[in-house]
Design a protein around this motif. Structure first.
Motif, PDB file in Angstrom:
ATOM      1  N   GLY A   1       0.804  -1.225   0.000  1.00  0.00           N
ATOM      2  CA  GLY A   1       0.000   0.000   0.000  1.00  0.00           C
ATOM      3  C   GLY A   1       0.831   1.266   0.000  1.00  0.00           C
ATOM      4  O   GLY A   1       0.328   2.350   0.158  1.00  0.00           O
TER       5      GLY A   1
ATOM      6  N   VAL B   1      -4.629  -3.241  -0.425  1.00  0.00           N
ATOM      7  CA  VAL B   1      -5.360  -2.402   0.522  1.00  0.00           C
ATOM      8  C   VAL B   1      -5.202  -3.037   1.899  1.00  0.00           C
ATOM      9  O   VAL B   1      -5.357  -4.249   2.063  1.00  0.00           O
ATOM     10  CB  VAL B   1      -6.837  -2.222   0.110  1.00  0.00           C
TER      11      VAL B   1
ATOM     12  N   GLY C   1      -9.218   1.638  -0.253  1.00  0.00           N
ATOM     13  CA  GLY C   1      -9.939   1.720   1.016  1.00  0.00           C
ATOM     14  C   GLY C   1     -11.432   1.903   0.803  1.00  0.00           C
ATOM     15  O   GLY C   1     -12.254   1.265   1.477  1.00  0.00           O
TER      16      GLY C   1
ATOM     17  N   GLY D   1      -2.016   6.277  -4.802  1.00  0.00           N
ATOM     18  CA  GLY D   1      -3.351   5.833  -4.426  1.00  0.00           C
ATOM     19  C   GLY D   1      -3.881   4.706  -5.284  1.00  0.00           C
ATOM     20  O   GLY D   1      -4.965   4.218  -5.051  1.00  0.00           O
TER      21      GLY D   1
ATOM     22  N   ASP E   1      -5.148   1.506   5.452  1.00  0.00           N
ATOM     23  CA  ASP E   1      -6.071   2.373   4.720  1.00  0.00           C
ATOM     24  C   ASP E   1      -7.458   2.452   5.367  1.00  0.00           C
ATOM     25  O   ASP E   1      -8.101   3.497   5.347  1.00  0.00           O
ATOM     26  CB  ASP E   1      -6.208   1.851   3.280  1.00  0.00           C
TER      27      ASP E   1
ATOM     28  N   ALA F   1      -4.671   7.741   4.690  1.00  0.00           N
ATOM     29  CA  ALA F   1      -4.519   6.468   3.968  1.00  0.00           C
ATOM     30  C   ALA F   1      -3.747   6.687   2.670  1.00  0.00           C
ATOM     31  O   ALA F   1      -3.984   7.661   1.954  1.00  0.00           O
ATOM     32  CB  ALA F   1      -5.887   5.882   3.669  1.00  0.00           C
ATOM     33  N   LYS F   2      -2.820   5.761   2.371  1.00  0.00           N
ATOM     34  CA  LYS F   2      -2.051   5.875   1.127  1.00  0.00           C
ATOM     35  C   LYS F   2      -2.857   5.377  -0.061  1.00  0.00           C
ATOM     36  O   LYS F   2      -2.674   5.813  -1.179  1.00  0.00           O
ATOM     37  CB  LYS F   2      -0.741   5.102   1.257  1.00  0.00           C
ATOM     38  N   ASN F   3      -3.753   4.421   0.192  1.00  0.00           N
ATOM     39  CA  ASN F   3      -4.551   3.861  -0.904  1.00  0.00           C
ATOM     40  C   ASN F   3      -6.034   4.137  -0.652  1.00  0.00           C
ATOM     41  O   ASN F   3      -6.796   3.259  -0.267  1.00  0.00           O
ATOM     42  CB  ASN F   3      -4.283   2.357  -1.032  1.00  0.00           C
ATOM     43  N   THR F   4      -6.436   5.390  -0.867  1.00  0.00           N
ATOM     44  CA  THR F   4      -7.828   5.761  -0.578  1.00  0.00           C
ATOM     45  C   THR F   4      -8.803   5.059  -1.515  1.00  0.00           C
ATOM     46  O   THR F   4      -9.898   4.687  -1.113  1.00  0.00           O
ATOM     47  CB  THR F   4      -8.037   7.292  -0.684  1.00  0.00           C
TER      48      THR F   4
END
Length: 345
Positions: free
Chosen positions: A14, A23, A275, A18, A74, A269-272
């Motif tokens: 992650g 995740v 997420g 994005g 996330d 969160a890095k991976n919205t």
């Protein structure tokens, strides 16, 4: 009480943009889901799920708050109505309204103006009793908070520390809801005089001290009353081999406090994108119907089917104690402080 699952994620974990293909879900130790259900999400979404378990609910929430500027994942799952205000006041989540959240029963919804959290499951914290003990002693099991302070139940109840344990805090809030600001301390004085035992957490209370659980029997637990969940009796049936025709434990329905657990997209969160897809999935019918026999909780999605074991052995309390999260927010820390000096000193 539940099985565990940690779907392995790819090594990028992650990090970075994005559109990462992993995740990460941060949760408490009771998180569990069926492998095929997670696999279905991974196939449909294209994201690998990485699950990070972080202790019990209270510990996990506190750690998430401490790491909120550089979160471990996330999505956070497992903050309940007893701790919700702490998470929201500390800016843990960013707004997102998952697809399908309109199917969530209205009584479980919270933070409706900002949509920082979404209800995922519900359950009742209640006193459980060991049926065999009460039959052997020709004693009716307690039915209510009032019963627990009666002399015939002296030295029979074990509960969890309200400052460290989610069911322990829920039980304290149940007594505050029942007896009010002016009455709950007097109630606990009576409970203490009646020999209530306090241990650190649920695992110890239920699987070591309680005489009615499979674990407690092995550990020679000698307390036939324990603060646990309305869904604990079906767990005793499902995990037993051979399966009994009736649950060995019952629930004192007049001691229940309704708990709701939420999930949210972590603020940094890095991976919205991933997420949001995961949150959509957590409120989907497939996941909601998978939850009961994995985490021993009830779905919040209207129309989601509940397994027959729950209907037979662990029905939801008809009239549980409840409390507005705002009232919990205003009083929780002071109540826990007063409880600690009253009960533990």
């Amino acid at each position: 009480m539940a099985g565990t699952l940690a779907a392995c994620g790819s090594s990028d974990g992650g990090q970075g943009s994005g559109d990462s293909k992993t995740v990460t879900l941060v949760s408490h130790d009771s998180w569990a889901a069926s492998k095929d259900v997670i696999a279905a999400f991974e196939k449909q979404s294209g994201y690998k799920v990485n699950v990070l378990k972080d202790g019990d609910a209270g510990q996990a929430v506190n750690k998430a708050i401490l790491t909120k500027d550089n979160p471990q994942g996330d999505v956070f799952f497992g903050v309940d109505n007893t701790l919700l205000s702490r998470a929201l006041d500390n800016g843990l989540f960013q707004p997102y309204q998952p697809k399908g959240s309109d199917r969530i029963a209205p009584e479980y919804r919270a933070d409706q103006d900002k949509h920082r959290v979404t209800p995922i499951d519900t359950g009742d914290i209640c006193v459980n009793y060991d049926k065999k003990y009460f039959a052997d002693h020709k004693l009716d099991p307690p039915r209510s908070f009032d019963d627990l302070v009666k002399p015939q139940y002296k030295n029979l109840l074990v509960t969890e520390n309200a400052s460290a344990s989610s069911p322990g805090l829920g039980f304290l809030l149940g007594t505050a809801a029942k007896y009010g600001d002016g009455g709950w301390e007097g109630y606990w004085k009576k409970l203490k005089a009646n020999g209530v035992k306090v241990v650190d957490g649920w695992e110890q209370a239920y699987n070591e001290e309680f005489s009615g659980s499979a674990g407690g029997k092995k550990a020679k637990g000698d307390r036939p009353l324990v603060v646990s969940y309305a869904s604990s009796p079906p767990a005793e049936v499902v995990f037993a081999d051979p399966k009994p025709s009736t649950a060995p434990t019952g629930v004192a329905e007049g001691t229940c406090f309704r708990q709701v657990e939420y999930a949210g997209l972590l603020s940094n969160a890095k991976n919205t994108k991933g997420g949001k897809a995961l949150l959509d999935f957590l409120v989907s019918e497939r996941f909601q119907e998978d939850m009961p026999l994995n985490m021993y909780v009830y779905p919040v999605r209207q129309g989601a089917q509940v397994p027959p074991e729950f209907v037979k052995y662990g029905p939801q309390a008809k009239d549980p104690e409840t409390m507005d999260p705002a009232k919990i927010a205003d009083n929780r820390d002071q109540w826990v402080k007063s409880w600690t000096s009253l009960v533990l000193k």
